[in-house]
Write an enzyme that holds these catalytic residues in place. Structure first.
Site, PDB file in Angstrom:
ATOM      1  N   SER A  38       0.831  -1.218   0.000  1.00  0.00           N
ATOM      2  CA  SER A  38       0.000   0.000   0.000  1.00  0.00           C
ATOM      3  C   SER A  38       0.861   1.261   0.000  1.00  0.00           C
ATOM      4  O   SER A  38       0.600   2.205  -0.757  1.00  0.00           O
ATOM      5  CB  SER A  38      -0.966   0.010   1.187  1.00  0.00           C
ATOM      6  OG  SER A  38      -0.297  -0.214   2.403  1.00  0.00           O
ATOM      7  N   HIS A  67      -1.787  -8.923   1.868  1.00  0.00           N
ATOM      8  CA  HIS A  67      -1.523  -7.658   2.581  1.00  0.00           C
ATOM      9  C   HIS A  67      -2.696  -7.432   3.557  1.00  0.00           C
ATOM     10  O   HIS A  67      -2.989  -8.297   4.366  1.00  0.00           O
ATOM     11  CB  HIS A  67      -1.347  -6.559   1.538  1.00  0.00           C
ATOM     12  CG  HIS A  67      -0.808  -5.247   2.038  1.00  0.00           C
ATOM     13  ND1 HIS A  67      -0.184  -5.095   3.236  1.00  0.00           N
ATOM     14  CD2 HIS A  67      -0.809  -3.994   1.457  1.00  0.00           C
ATOM     15  CE1 HIS A  67       0.178  -3.823   3.398  1.00  0.00           C
ATOM     16  NE2 HIS A  67      -0.196  -3.131   2.335  1.00  0.00           N
ATOM     17  N   HIS A 105       5.885 -12.709   7.279  1.00  0.00           N
ATOM     18  CA  HIS A 105       6.056 -11.313   6.869  1.00  0.00           C
ATOM     19  C   HIS A 105       7.247 -11.192   5.925  1.00  0.00           C
ATOM     20  O   HIS A 105       8.212 -11.945   6.044  1.00  0.00           O
ATOM     21  CB  HIS A 105       6.284 -10.394   8.084  1.00  0.00           C
ATOM     22  CG  HIS A 105       5.981  -8.968   7.788  1.00  0.00           C
ATOM     23  ND1 HIS A 105       6.929  -8.104   7.296  1.00  0.00           N
ATOM     24  CD2 HIS A 105       4.817  -8.267   7.866  1.00  0.00           C
ATOM     25  CE1 HIS A 105       6.373  -6.930   7.104  1.00  0.00           C
ATOM     26  NE2 HIS A 105       5.088  -6.993   7.439  1.00  0.00           N
ATOM     27  N   ARG A 150       2.929  -4.856  16.635  1.00  0.00           N
ATOM     28  CA  ARG A 150       1.526  -4.442  16.491  1.00  0.00           C
ATOM     29  C   ARG A 150       0.607  -5.574  16.981  1.00  0.00           C
ATOM     30  O   ARG A 150      -0.457  -5.325  17.513  1.00  0.00           O
ATOM     31  CB  ARG A 150       1.217  -4.095  15.021  1.00  0.00           C
ATOM     32  CG  ARG A 150       2.071  -2.946  14.495  1.00  0.00           C
ATOM     33  CD  ARG A 150       1.890  -2.745  13.001  1.00  0.00           C
ATOM     34  NE  ARG A 150       2.276  -3.925  12.232  1.00  0.00           N
ATOM     35  CZ  ARG A 150       2.144  -4.063  10.925  1.00  0.00           C
ATOM     36  NH1 ARG A 150       1.616  -3.070  10.217  1.00  0.00           N
ATOM     37  NH2 ARG A 150       2.529  -5.165  10.305  1.00  0.00           N
ATOM     38  N   ASP A 171      -2.222  -8.645  11.397  1.00  0.00           N
ATOM     39  CA  ASP A 171      -3.554  -9.089  10.990  1.00  0.00           C
ATOM     40  C   ASP A 171      -4.033 -10.313  11.766  1.00  0.00           C
ATOM     41  O   ASP A 171      -5.219 -10.634  11.727  1.00  0.00           O
ATOM     42  CB  ASP A 171      -3.562  -9.391   9.485  1.00  0.00           C
ATOM     43  CG  ASP A 171      -3.239  -8.162   8.670  1.00  0.00           C
ATOM     44  OD1 ASP A 171      -3.752  -7.084   9.015  1.00  0.00           O
ATOM     45  OD2 ASP A 171      -2.453  -8.260   7.712  1.00  0.00           O
TER      46      ASP A 171
HETATM   47  N1  CMX Z   1       1.513 -19.696   5.499  1.00  0.00           N
HETATM   48  C1  CMX Z   1       1.969 -20.562   4.563  1.00  0.00           C
HETATM   49  N2  CMX Z   1       3.037 -20.317   3.781  1.00  0.00           N
HETATM   50  C2  CMX Z   1       3.677 -19.164   3.988  1.00  0.00           C
HETATM   51  C3  CMX Z   1       3.297 -18.223   4.966  1.00  0.00           C
HETATM   52  C4  CMX Z   1       2.149 -18.517   5.721  1.00  0.00           C
HETATM   53  N3  CMX Z   1       1.670 -17.676   6.622  1.00  0.00           N
HETATM   54  N4  CMX Z   1       4.148 -17.179   4.922  1.00  0.00           N
HETATM   55  C5  CMX Z   1       5.030 -17.447   3.938  1.00  0.00           C
HETATM   56  N5  CMX Z   1       4.750 -18.639   3.368  1.00  0.00           N
HETATM   57  C6  CMX Z   1       5.394 -19.274   2.222  1.00  0.00           C
HETATM   58  C7  CMX Z   1       5.275 -18.328   1.026  1.00  0.00           C
HETATM   59  O1  CMX Z   1       4.011 -18.460   0.398  1.00  0.00           O
HETATM   60  C8  CMX Z   1       6.434 -18.807   0.171  1.00  0.00           C
HETATM   61  O2  CMX Z   1       6.021 -19.985  -0.466  1.00  0.00           O
HETATM   62  P1  CMX Z   1       6.522 -20.331  -1.978  1.00  0.00           P
HETATM   63  O3  CMX Z   1       8.003 -20.497  -1.862  1.00  0.00           O
HETATM   64  O4  CMX Z   1       5.773 -21.552  -2.331  1.00  0.00           O
HETATM   65  O5  CMX Z   1       6.164 -19.146  -2.812  1.00  0.00           O
HETATM   66  C9  CMX Z   1       7.479 -19.174   1.224  1.00  0.00           C
HETATM   67  O6  CMX Z   1       6.774 -19.380   2.440  1.00  0.00           O
HETATM   68  C10 CMX Z   1       8.519 -18.076   1.427  1.00  0.00           C
HETATM   69  O7  CMX Z   1       7.839 -16.873   1.719  1.00  0.00           O
HETATM   70  P2  CMX Z   1       8.521 -15.755   2.657  1.00  0.00           P
HETATM   71  O8  CMX Z   1       9.753 -15.300   1.970  1.00  0.00           O
HETATM   72  O9  CMX Z   1       8.618 -16.234   4.040  1.00  0.00           O
HETATM   73  O10 CMX Z   1       7.399 -14.637   2.654  1.00  0.00           O
HETATM   74  P3  CMX Z   1       7.095 -13.535   1.565  1.00  0.00           P
HETATM   75  O11 CMX Z   1       7.951 -12.366   1.818  1.00  0.00           O
HETATM   76  O12 CMX Z   1       7.126 -14.113   0.178  1.00  0.00           O
HETATM   77  O13 CMX Z   1       5.552 -13.209   1.853  1.00  0.00           O
HETATM   78  C11 CMX Z   1       3.686 -12.771   3.224  1.00  0.00           C
HETATM   79  C12 CMX Z   1       5.166 -12.491   3.010  1.00  0.00           C
HETATM   80  C13 CMX Z   1       3.163 -11.841   4.309  1.00  0.00           C
HETATM   81  C14 CMX Z   1       2.941 -12.445   1.914  1.00  0.00           C
HETATM   82  C15 CMX Z   1       3.483 -14.247   3.618  1.00  0.00           C
HETATM   83  O14 CMX Z   1       4.136 -14.509   4.838  1.00  0.00           O
HETATM   84  C16 CMX Z   1       2.041 -14.646   3.710  1.00  0.00           C
HETATM   85  O15 CMX Z   1       1.450 -15.006   2.673  1.00  0.00           O
HETATM   86  N6  CMX Z   1       1.417 -14.599   4.922  1.00  0.00           N
HETATM   87  C17 CMX Z   1       0.011 -14.856   5.081  1.00  0.00           C
HETATM   88  C18 CMX Z   1      -0.808 -13.661   4.630  1.00  0.00           C
HETATM   89  C19 CMX Z   1      -0.666 -12.523   5.618  1.00  0.00           C
HETATM   90  O16 CMX Z   1      -0.796 -12.688   6.825  1.00  0.00           O
HETATM   91  N7  CMX Z   1      -0.460 -11.318   5.074  1.00  0.00           N
HETATM   92  C20 CMX Z   1      -0.440 -10.090   5.910  1.00  0.00           C
HETATM   93  C21 CMX Z   1       0.951  -9.474   6.074  1.00  0.00           C
HETATM   94  C22 CMX Z   1       0.889  -8.210   6.873  1.00  0.00           C
HETATM   95  C23 CMX Z   1       0.209  -7.123   6.068  1.00  0.00           C
HETATM   96  O17 CMX Z   1       0.757  -6.705   5.042  1.00  0.00           O
HETATM   97  O18 CMX Z   1      -0.898  -6.714   6.449  1.00  0.00           O
END
Ligand code: CMX
Length: 438
Positions: free
Chosen positions: A241, A271, A317, A326, A372
């Site tokens: 964002s 996000h 994250h 948070r 979140d």
């Molecule tokens: N559950 C399952 N798998 C997860 C995970 C979770 N909570 N968090 C990361 N992973 C996976 C990723 O999907 C990625 O998988 P692939 O290799 O198959 O693509 C792998 O672990 C590596 O990811 P990462 O480097 O640890 O995390 P990213 O920087 O790519 O992504 C985020 C960060 C937040 C998108 C991810 O942790 C996620 O999808 N979390 C769940 C959604 C969430 O809570 N989002 C809110 C974040 C806060 C916000 O912005 O509001």
């Protein structure tokens, strides 16, 4: 007392000089290298943007203008008899870098009240939308519709030197922030409460007015919304964002375009939309099991989620590597106000079991909860049960940080953002060239 605008103007010139000196003396110094993995991998950790209003450390979490969340809770002004700082004061801090007095913060609130009235055309736009349109879509559309009244766009069209860009940008930012609680509340009341709108109460602060206009006047709920709007306001500049608003604003699109675009990014499930997904996950689990799950059942459900290729919402994250402060701030609020609430117990149980499971799963770099994972249960406790709406609260808050930065971006004359992309063919040619004997 200097107004917020005068205060900001006084900060702007020394800051411009500071940056000019950095660029003149050290502009060629490298602060980052980018690998092929980073170019394909969402530019993680590539330091290529300047963001003044907050900074994020992977282990410590967010600092707003140098202050942690507990420091802010201690230093920022609160209204007498209340428990959390008013976001008006946080905005003052984000914009100026100085901790405001209560008087300063209240003056910001007065400014917003003067600018809060929604124009008739906006109400018509909102009334024309289907009630089953996602609240974030409605929120983004409403902000975009207000672009009609952009002072920045009008001044730009009339001809304005670059040195003045910050001024109408400041005006647009104050105008749009002022209107966000009523826009959000109208969407809520129309979608879920039969359009029984409640007028803003001029005696209330910005956050409490949002609570009031969705029909929830419990003093603890006012405090929750103050806390919520404080802690979601900013998370450095690289998140979707914030970066979106920065990018769109860099084309000299005004605050309305920039904020509306940012909200479209916030509406993604990776996000801000994760806050509604957390609640959906908990409610689905409870529905399947016919009640509150125990830790063994939770483990099974978490594994089922992972094994079906889904993410565990609220965990992981892109930058953080520890529990999000948070999350901690919200947990402390829950421990104080709703320690026995069954959904809070579930959130606490997930906190006990999910990190180990994510570690065993072996993919996520950060197995800890983010903001979140906790926000939804607090809202639920106070009767805001419509979780599709939760990201709108996040959006109202996020506007504070990204709009304060937008004023700075124009004050510092930051240019059009235009990173260079390359093709896979080019990447392969570089690898080939590097493998050639020198
Ligand atoms: N559950 C399952 N798998 C997860 C995970 C979770 N909570 N968090 C990361 N992973 C996976 C990723 O999907 C990625 O998988 P692939 O290799 O198959 O693509 C792998 O672990 C590596 O990811 P990462 O480097 O640890 O995390 P990213 O920087 O790519 O992504 C985020 C960060 C937040 C998108 C991810 O942790 C996620 O999808 N979390 C769940 C959604 C969430 O809570 N989002 C809110 C974040 C806060 C916000 O912005 O509001």
């Amino acid at each position: 007392m200097a107004t917020l605008k005068e205060k900001f103007a006084g900060k702007m010139v020394p800051m411009r000089e500071r940056i000019q000196k950095i660029l003149k003396e050290n502009g060629e110094m490298k602060i980052a290298d980018c690998t092929i993995a980073q170019a394909y991998g969402g530019m993680r950790s590539v330091k290529s943007m300047v963001w003044e209003v907050s900074a994020l450390d992977p282990n410590e979490g967010i600092r707003f203008r140098g202050f942690t969340i507990p420091e802010l809770q201690a230093k920022l002004p609160k209204l007498p008899g209340t428990g959390e700082p008013i976001p008006e004061g946080l905005f003052y801090l984000l914009l100026t870098g100085d901790v405001p007095t209560l008087e300063d913060a209240l003056a910001v609130g007065e400014e917003w009240k003067k600018r809060a009235k929604l124009p008739d055309y906006l109400i018509k736009v909102l009334e024309s939308l289907p009630v089953d349109m996602h609240p974030m879509t409605q929120f983004s559309l409403a902000i975009l519709a207000l672009q009609k009244d952009s002072k920045f766009a009008a001044r730009y069209r009339a001809g304005m030197p670059k040195i003045e860009y910050w001024d109408p940008m400041y005006e647009d930012v104050m105008d749009v922030i002022a209107k966000l609680p009523e826009i959000a509340a109208r969407i809520y009341m129309r979608c879920y409460k039969g359009a029984k709108y409640i007028a803003p109460d001029p005696k209330l602060d910005w956050a409490a007015n949002l609570a009031h206009q969705i029909g929830n006047d419990k003093p603890d709920f006012y405090d929750l919304i103050r806390l919520y709007l404080d802690i979601h306001s900013d998370h450095e500049g690289g998140n979707v964002s914030a970066h979106t608003s920065h990018l769109v604003g860099s084309a000299l699109s005004d605050a309305y375009y920039s904020l509306s675009a940012a909200m479209d990014g916030l509406a993604g499930p990776l996000h801000g939309l994760a806050n509604q997904e957390v609640l959906r996950w908990i409610m689905d689990t409870m529905k399947d099991l016919g009640g509150v799950p125990n830790e063994e059942q939770l483990k099974k459900y978490l594994w089922n989620t992972l094994n079906s290729g889904k993410v565990i919402p609220g965990y992981g994250h892109a930058v953080l590597r520890k529990t999000d402060p948070r999350y901690v701030a919200q947990r402390e609020f829950a421990l104080k106000h709703l320690p026995d609430y069954d959904l809070f117990q579930i959130v606490s149980s997930i906190y006990k079991v999910a990190p180990d499971i994510l570690l065993q799963h072996g993919k996520a770099k950060n197995p800890w909860p983010n903001v979140d994972a906790h926000s939804g249960v607090l809202l639920m406790y106070y009767g805001v049960t419509e979780y599709d709406f939760y990201t709108v609260f996040f959006g109202v808050s996020r506007a504070l940080g990204i709009m304060a930065q937008l004023i700075w971006s124009r004050a510092l004359g930051l240019p059009l953002e235009r990173p260079k992309s390359v093709t896979t063919e080019w990447v392969e040619s570089q690898i080939k060239a590097a493998a050639q004997p020198k």
